[in-house]
Design a protein around this motif. Structure first.
Motif, PDB file in Angstrom:
ATOM      1  N   ALA A  37       5.442  -3.760 -20.662  1.00 19.80           N
ATOM      2  CA  ALA A  37       5.730  -2.633 -19.772  1.00 19.80           C
ATOM      3  C   ALA A  37       5.224  -2.971 -18.373  1.00 19.80           C
ATOM      4  O   ALA A  37       4.280  -2.372 -17.881  1.00 19.80           O
ATOM      5  N   PRO A  38       5.843  -3.967 -17.734  1.00 19.84           N
ATOM      6  CA  PRO A  38       5.261  -4.498 -16.505  1.00 19.84           C
ATOM      7  C   PRO A  38       5.700  -3.808 -15.224  1.00 19.84           C
ATOM      8  O   PRO A  38       5.311  -4.242 -14.142  1.00 19.84           O
ATOM      9  N   PRO A  40       5.091  -1.067 -13.354  1.00 17.20           N
ATOM     10  CA  PRO A  40       4.197  -0.674 -12.256  1.00 17.20           C
ATOM     11  C   PRO A  40       3.685  -1.881 -11.464  1.00 17.20           C
ATOM     12  O   PRO A  40       3.593  -1.846 -10.236  1.00 17.20           O
ATOM     13  N   LEU A  41       3.414  -2.951 -12.205  1.00 11.29           N
ATOM     14  CA  LEU A  41       2.900  -4.154 -11.561  1.00 11.29           C
ATOM     15  C   LEU A  41       3.969  -4.807 -10.685  1.00 11.29           C
ATOM     16  O   LEU A  41       3.695  -5.225  -9.549  1.00 11.29           O
ATOM     17  N   ALA A  44       4.273  -2.889  -7.647  1.00  7.66           N
ATOM     18  CA  ALA A  44       3.159  -3.143  -6.741  1.00  7.66           C
ATOM     19  C   ALA A  44       3.387  -4.426  -5.952  1.00  7.66           C
ATOM     20  O   ALA A  44       3.169  -4.476  -4.738  1.00  7.66           O
ATOM     21  N   ARG A  48       3.934  -4.961  -2.008  1.00  2.83           N
ATOM     22  CA  ARG A  48       3.021  -5.773  -1.216  1.00  2.83           C
ATOM     23  C   ARG A  48       3.784  -6.676  -0.256  1.00  2.83           C
ATOM     24  O   ARG A  48       3.421  -6.840   0.890  1.00  2.83           O
ATOM     25  N   GLN A 339      -3.548 -13.380  -8.550  1.00  2.00           N
ATOM     26  CA  GLN A 339      -3.277 -12.194  -9.383  1.00  2.00           C
ATOM     27  C   GLN A 339      -2.666 -12.608 -10.725  1.00  2.00           C
ATOM     28  O   GLN A 339      -2.961 -12.018 -11.752  1.00  2.00           O
ATOM     29  N   LEU A 343      -4.210 -12.083 -14.477  1.00  2.00           N
ATOM     30  CA  LEU A 343      -3.549 -11.512 -15.647  1.00  2.00           C
ATOM     31  C   LEU A 343      -3.794 -12.391 -16.871  1.00  2.00           C
ATOM     32  O   LEU A 343      -4.082 -11.894 -17.961  1.00  2.00           O
TER      33      LEU A 343
ATOM     34  N   PHE B  95      -5.229  -4.756  -8.191  1.00  2.00           N
ATOM     35  CA  PHE B  95      -3.946  -4.645  -7.497  1.00  2.00           C
ATOM     36  C   PHE B  95      -4.047  -3.447  -6.556  1.00  2.00           C
ATOM     37  O   PHE B  95      -4.055  -2.292  -6.986  1.00  2.00           O
ATOM     38  N   GLU B  97      -2.113  -1.975  -4.676  1.00  2.00           N
ATOM     39  CA  GLU B  97      -1.015  -1.007  -4.591  1.00  2.00           C
ATOM     40  C   GLU B  97      -1.036  -0.029  -5.764  1.00  2.00           C
ATOM     41  O   GLU B  97      -0.265   0.937  -5.774  1.00  2.00           O
ATOM     42  N   LEU B  98      -1.902  -0.288  -6.744  1.00  2.00           N
ATOM     43  CA  LEU B  98      -1.950   0.591  -7.916  1.00  2.00           C
ATOM     44  C   LEU B  98      -3.167   1.499  -7.841  1.00  2.00           C
ATOM     45  O   LEU B  98      -4.145   1.203  -7.149  1.00  2.00           O
ATOM     46  N   MET B 109      -0.130  -3.143 -20.157  1.00  2.00           N
ATOM     47  CA  MET B 109       1.225  -3.613 -19.823  1.00  2.00           C
ATOM     48  C   MET B 109       1.689  -4.721 -20.758  1.00  2.00           C
ATOM     49  O   MET B 109       2.880  -4.911 -20.933  1.00  2.00           O
TER      50      MET B 109
END
Lengths: 436, 228
Positions: A37-38, A40-41, A44, A48, A339, A343, B95, B97-98, B109
């Motif tokens: 469920a990526p 939102p990332l 983001a 950016r 980033q 993860l 992040f 933006e979150l 996620m």
């Protein structure tokens, strides 16, 4: 299988083709994103780098828009010219170039063409299968409007009987096309010739009057002024097609002895099949007969190859743009290397990072393609208007199935290609990423 | 739930083969906190990353409970990390933006669908424990201390038994650092978690059960036991 496909209605085929073309993208997306469920990332990251992303989307949109606009425009032009030739079933002229004669007769492009004599006209007009045989007389103009002498039957045929006011009944009367600046009741003096070379006082200043106005036909004839052909002959000092005892007659039958000649005869058969017979019959050593639709068809066939070349070129251009965008993404992905490493450090599988990178690219491609469609529609509409204004051929270029197929194919191809930069997810060391 | 750590003859080399870290033996009981100190470039982070299974160049044995980390494939190590390890970094690595909750529940996620809501609930609870109430506001407006708290909540959202922290207080001012140390240590102690923290911060090191010093990739003080 092929028989089954051919048996489907056209619309079903079109829809099925869209589904088939977009399917690779959907399958890839499904596989890549399965279990994650990526969004939102991805949102983001898109936010950016919104300026770079905006630029990428714009690049894709412009290239897609150009491709779609061009395809739609080309089809619109083809349909528009074909529609313009619709009323011209069979054209009989002196032997020569079919294309030149078609341009003269259907699209009113001035050219010097030899004449057919009265006997020839009489033979055609008197044929048992001929319902309409209209002579056309060119050569004069008023302003930007060519003046064409013909018969009332042809004017009615051309406008499907949609004539505001009335048909001409006398020598000095005219019926104008929908786009001419003249109104019913206006008077005008024809000039000899067309365009800049027109001689304005060559015809002795005899004023003609507009008595009717045809409905719009979407053809160059909308700009034309139609007169009884007798008037055209008359102002040129020629016999008027009738023996002196019938000097006041307007319209057929014409007397071959007093027929000054016509460059073009538009023929309409009383039955559709008869057109073919008439065409064979009128191809003689002194006459040439052709279907404008067929001539256009031949032209389109030649142009069709060019169209395919253009489509291929736009597709290549588009793919190059998309590829450079993907390359840009690949470089951009280095900016969020940390980033991505994070993860992985948090326990995200490499496929998750792969999914992020792929989705990022896919979103840009899809959004770009969507904007491109809108741009293409706008471009096609504007171009259609320009072409319609310049040629008086009504061209409309709505987005059709071929553009949607093209779009679906493009999206699938590019989403498959964007798997490549996403492979970077597997390449980088996590520790190096965290320390970068 | 946590487990003991046993490192034997662990060597990490650079790309060119230079030895970055050499740990003949390191034992840590379950639920114990360990501080790692040493000058910059001594291999502290290298050790921490090796313990997390992030290093591709570690040799020897790193055993968490019954799991021999270095024998696992990259994918299995990733799974192990997702299940057992929470990580905290000097510059938070959020992040921007979150929001706080989205950041703290980031592992949801890629977690199995069935675990997602539990994970989010836990992330929310951790944030609440750590005093973060603005769950939706994007974290770019947060102070350093708040950001690190979000990072801690993220590390704990998968209910990890092992917390690995790389200079967790280095980007914070003294007050924020002390508050974070207090919270972090309390969390670890109260929940029986293992904490391994690389740090220069004496306050943080002082709060640990044990401290080791690294110099040039070697452990100087094998086990500087401190009174509990």
């Amino acid at each position: 299988m092929i028989a089954l496909w051919d048996g489907l209605p056209a619309e079903t085929q079109d829809i099925a083709l869209v589904v088939l073309l977009i399917l690779p993208a959907l399958i890839v997306g499904r596989i890549v994103l399965r279990g994650y469920a990526p969004w939102p990332l991805i949102g983001a990251l898109l936010w950016r780098f919104r300026w770079a992303n905006g630029l990428f989307v714009l690049l894709i949109a412009v290239s897609v828009g150009m491709g779609i606009g061009l395809l739609a425009q080309e089809r619109g032009l083809r349909q528009g010219t074909a529609a313009a030739a619709d009323k011209f079933d069979l054209v009989v002229t002196a032997p020569g170039s079919e294309i030149t004669m078609m341009l003269a007769a259907v699209f009113l492009q001035p050219s010097d063409v030899p004449l057919l004599d009265g006997a020839t006209y009489a033979a055609i007009a008197g044929h048992e299968n001929v319902a309409l045989a209209a002579p056309l007389g060119f050569g004069d103009s008023f302003g930007a409007s060519p003046i064409v002498g013909t018969t009332a039957e042809f004017a009615i045929h051309l406008s499907d009987g949609r004539i505001e006011g009335r048909m001409w009944q006398d020598y000095g009367e005219a019926v104008v096309g929908a786009l001419t600046p003249l109104q019913i009741g206006d008077g005008f003096i024809p000039a000899h010739g067309v365009g800049d070379g027109a001689e304005h006082d060559a015809h002795g200043g005899e004023e003609l009057h507009v008595v009717g106005r045809m409905g719009a036909t979407g053809t160059p004839w909308d700009r034309a002024i139609l007169l009884p052909i007798e008037t055209v002959w008359d102002v040129h000092g020629l016999a008027n097609g009738h023996a002196p005892e019938h000097g006041e007659q307007i319209g057929p039958p014409f007397d071959p002895a007093y027929f000054p000649g016509t460059p073009v005869i538009i023929v309409r058969a009383n039955e559709l099949w008869a057109n073919y017979a008439l065409r064979s019959e009128f191809i003689t050593d002194r006459t040439m007969a052709f279907f404008p639709g067929t001539v256009l068809g031949n032209l389109y066939r030649v142009l069709g190859d060019i169209r395919q070349a253009i489509s291929l070129m736009t597709l290549v251009t588009q793919s190059l743009v998309a590829a450079s965008v993907l390359l840009g993404l690949f470089i951009l992905s280095n900016l969020f290397q940390r980033q991505l490493a994070l993860l992985r450090a948090l326990g995200a599988p490499a496929r998750f990072v792969f999914a992020i990178l792929w989705s990022y690219g896919a979103v840009l491609l899809v959004v770009g393609a969507a904007f491109g469609t809108v741009l293409g529609m706008i471009a096609a509409t504007v171009l259609s208007r320009v072409i319609s204004a310049r040629t008086d051929i009504l061209v409309s270029a709505p987005i059709g199935w071929s553009e949607i197929h093209y779009l679906a194919g493009f999206i699938s191809l590019m989403t498959l290609l964007s798997l490549l930069p996403a492979l970077a997810a597997f390449r980088k060391s996590i520790v190096a990423g965290l320390r970068s | 739930m946590t487990m003991p750590l046993s490192v034997t003859d662990c060597v990490v080399r650079s790309d060119r083969g230079r030895v970055l870290l050499s740990v003949p033996s390191l034992e840590l009981g379950p639920g114990v906190s360990l501080g790692i100190r040493g000058p910059s470039g001594a291999g502290k982070s290298t050790l921490l990353y090796a313990l997390a299974g992030l290093s591709d160049r570690a040799e020897g044995s790193i055993r968490w409970g019954d799991t021999e980390l270095l024998a696992l494939s990259t994918a299995r190590r990733t799974q192990f990390r997702a299940a057992w390890i929470g990580m905290i970094f000097q510059d938070f690595l959020l992040f921007d933006e979150l929001g706080a909750l989205a950041n703290a529940s980031l592992p949801a996620m890629f977690a199995p669908r069935s675990d997602r809501s539990a994970l989010k609930t836990r992330a929310g609870a951790q944030l609440a424990h750590l005093g973060i109430t603005a769950l939706k506001r994007t974290v770019d407006s947060f102070s350093g201390g708040e950001r690190q708290r979000v990072a801690v909540a993220r590390a704990l959202s998968n209910d990890a038994g092992i917390l690995l922290a790389d200079e967790p207080t280095a980007s914070l001012n003294r007050d924020a650092a002390d508050a974070l140390i207090a919270d972090l240590v309390a969390k670890v102690r109260n929940n029986g978690k293992t904490l391994i923290a690389v740090s220069h911060d004496a306050h943080l090191l002082d709060s640990m059960d044990q401290i080791i010093s690294l110099t040039d990739g070697q452990i100087e003080t094998p086990s500087g036991a401190r009174p509990a």
